[in-house]
Enzyme design. Structure first.
Site, PDB file in Angstrom:
ATOM      1  N   ASP A  70       0.816  -1.217   0.000  1.00  0.00           N
ATOM      2  CA  ASP A  70       0.000   0.000   0.000  1.00  0.00           C
ATOM      3  C   ASP A  70       0.849   1.265   0.000  1.00  0.00           C
ATOM      4  O   ASP A  70       2.074   1.220   0.166  1.00  0.00           O
ATOM      5  CB  ASP A  70      -0.964  -0.009   1.199  1.00  0.00           C
ATOM      6  CG  ASP A  70      -0.302  -0.487   2.491  1.00  0.00           C
ATOM      7  OD1 ASP A  70       0.938  -0.447   2.577  1.00  0.00           O
ATOM      8  OD2 ASP A  70      -1.030  -0.892   3.412  1.00  0.00           O
ATOM      9  N   ASP A 139      -7.431  -3.329  14.275  1.00  0.00           N
ATOM     10  CA  ASP A 139      -8.791  -3.716  13.863  1.00  0.00           C
ATOM     11  C   ASP A 139      -8.785  -4.861  12.846  1.00  0.00           C
ATOM     12  O   ASP A 139      -9.794  -5.134  12.211  1.00  0.00           O
ATOM     13  CB  ASP A 139      -9.527  -2.501  13.288  1.00  0.00           C
ATOM     14  CG  ASP A 139      -8.841  -1.923  12.043  1.00  0.00           C
ATOM     15  OD1 ASP A 139      -7.856  -2.509  11.569  1.00  0.00           O
ATOM     16  OD2 ASP A 139      -9.313  -0.875  11.552  1.00  0.00           O
ATOM     17  N   HIS A 141      -7.066  -5.071  10.040  1.00  0.00           N
ATOM     18  CA  HIS A 141      -6.878  -4.779   8.606  1.00  0.00           C
ATOM     19  C   HIS A 141      -5.555  -5.345   8.100  1.00  0.00           C
ATOM     20  O   HIS A 141      -4.544  -5.331   8.788  1.00  0.00           O
ATOM     21  CB  HIS A 141      -7.040  -3.285   8.284  1.00  0.00           C
ATOM     22  CG  HIS A 141      -5.969  -2.374   8.793  1.00  0.00           C
ATOM     23  ND1 HIS A 141      -6.206  -1.381   9.707  1.00  0.00           N
ATOM     24  CD2 HIS A 141      -4.658  -2.271   8.475  1.00  0.00           C
ATOM     25  CE1 HIS A 141      -5.090  -0.718   9.942  1.00  0.00           C
ATOM     26  NE2 HIS A 141      -4.131  -1.234   9.206  1.00  0.00           N
ATOM     27  N   GLU A 146      -9.613  -1.992   5.502  1.00  0.00           N
ATOM     28  CA  GLU A 146     -10.269  -1.740   6.781  1.00  0.00           C
ATOM     29  C   GLU A 146     -11.508  -2.624   6.914  1.00  0.00           C
ATOM     30  O   GLU A 146     -11.964  -3.209   5.924  1.00  0.00           O
ATOM     31  CB  GLU A 146     -10.692  -0.265   6.835  1.00  0.00           C
ATOM     32  CG  GLU A 146      -9.537   0.726   6.727  1.00  0.00           C
ATOM     33  CD  GLU A 146      -8.749   0.862   8.018  1.00  0.00           C
ATOM     34  OE1 GLU A 146      -8.755  -0.077   8.845  1.00  0.00           O
ATOM     35  OE2 GLU A 146      -8.113   1.912   8.209  1.00  0.00           O
TER      36      GLU A 146
HETATM   37  C1  GLP Z   1      -0.601   0.225   8.550  1.00  0.00           C
HETATM   38  C2  GLP Z   1      -0.286  -0.559   7.286  1.00  0.00           C
HETATM   39  C3  GLP Z   1      -0.513  -2.049   7.474  1.00  0.00           C
HETATM   40  C4  GLP Z   1       0.170  -2.502   8.757  1.00  0.00           C
HETATM   41  C5  GLP Z   1      -0.441  -1.787   9.926  1.00  0.00           C
HETATM   42  C6  GLP Z   1       0.082  -2.236  11.274  1.00  0.00           C
HETATM   43  O1  GLP Z   1      -1.935   0.523   8.675  1.00  0.00           O
HETATM   44  N1  GLP Z   1      -1.052  -0.137   6.161  1.00  0.00           N
HETATM   45  O2  GLP Z   1      -0.021  -2.751   6.349  1.00  0.00           O
HETATM   46  O3  GLP Z   1       0.044  -3.899   8.885  1.00  0.00           O
HETATM   47  O4  GLP Z   1      -0.173  -0.404   9.752  1.00  0.00           O
HETATM   48  O5  GLP Z   1       1.260  -1.593  11.574  1.00  0.00           O
HETATM   49  P1  GLP Z   1       2.212  -1.977  12.790  1.00  0.00           P
HETATM   50  O6  GLP Z   1       2.982  -3.171  12.331  1.00  0.00           O
HETATM   51  O7  GLP Z   1       3.087  -0.766  12.963  1.00  0.00           O
HETATM   52  O8  GLP Z   1       1.345  -2.266  13.951  1.00  0.00           O
END
Ligand code: GLP
Length: 262
Positions: A70, A139, A141, A146
């Site tokens: 993304d 959540d 995702h 989402e």
């Molecule tokens: C963002 C990214 C996700 C990632 C998430 C969790 O929203 N788009 O791909 O998995 O953060 O991030 P973290 O690993 O910092 O908890």
């Protein structure tokens, strides 16, 4: 579904890096290995280890083609918080991957929908993704899919929830308003089309998401639950993330993995 429970974050990352390196090495010589990659703090330890292994000559990325999950809509690749910058500074510039093998969605695309359609096509043209590494939001995702995103979704533009903008505000001076409200993201369907999916789930704040991924029903409320339908999904997690699993679930997966090394 495989659930690989490691003691802590570092152990989870070490196991995952070894697993990915082994998959890359197992590809027949001359063929590209197509690797899907996430951002976030969860994969940082995996990237650190893969860099070390690359420098030690234990794995090469010369024949690896990557597709990132993304990118924020409206952030240029030079923006400090863009996922382009994240990936280059945290991973790509430290390994032997040829620059032209790296694919990341363009947050400044004139026509974001066309950019997303072209990205889906580029994945197909590359022969599909061999292994998609993912992280997970609190959540549930996966990428920026989402809650309520279709489990069959393809790469497209997503609106971020307030929760995600609050969670990601730590990278934008603590102000959720500074976090872009939209992003380009591969779809749940895009992730699930990969031949293998490995998702990192670490820490107490991900315990509900891990339980939803493993024990919950398949639901667009928790897009991570789509992995239950994948024939080759691996959840790499740590003890802290297991707090909401049933004791029997936890024991079962420890039993299954008892004699497996990777
Ligand atoms: C963002 C990214 C996700 C990632 C998430 C969790 O929203 N788009 O791909 O998995 O953060 O991030 P973290 O690993 O910092 O908890």
């Amino acid at each position: 579904m495989r659930v690989v429970i490691q003691k802590g974050y570092e152990e989870m990352c070490a196991w995952t890096a070894q697993y990915i390196a082994q998959a890359i090495r197992a590809k027949e010589p001359g063929a590209s290995f197509v690797l899907g990659l996430p951002t976030g703090s969860s994969p940082l330890g995996v990237y650190r280890r893969l860099i070390e292994m690359n420098k030690a000559g234990e794995v090469s990325f010369r024949d690896v083609v990557t597709f990132n999950m993304d990118e924020y809509l409206g952030l240029s690749s030079e923006h400090e918080q863009s996922y382009h910058r994240f990936m280059w500074t945290r991973f790509f510039e430290h390994i032997d991957i040829p620059g032209e093998n790296v694919n990341i969605l363009d947050g400044m695309a004139q026509d974001p929908e066309a950019e997303c359609a072209a990205y889906e096509q580029a994945i197909l043209d590359a022969g599909g993704i061999d292994l998609f590494l993912g992280g997970i939001g609190v959540d549930g995702h996966v990428a920026f899919n989402e809650p309520f995103t279709s489990l069959g979704s393809r790469t497209g533009v997503r609106t971020l929830t307030s929760d995600t903008r609050i969670a990601n505000a730590r990278f934008f001076g603590g102000d959720p308003e500074q976090v872009p409200g939209r992003a380009l993201s591969v779809g749940v369907g895009t992730v699930c089309d990969a031949r293998e999916v490995v998702v990192l789930i670490s820490g107490y704040n991900k315990a509900r998401a891990l339980a939803a991924t493993v024990e919950g029903g398949v639901s667009q409320m928790w897009t991570c639950s789509a992995l239950q339908l994948h024939p080759n999904a691996v959840i790499a997690c740590d003890e802290a993330a297991c707090g909401e699993l049933k004791v029997d679930t936890y024991r079962y997966f420890l039993d299954v993995e008892k004699d497996q090394r990777l």
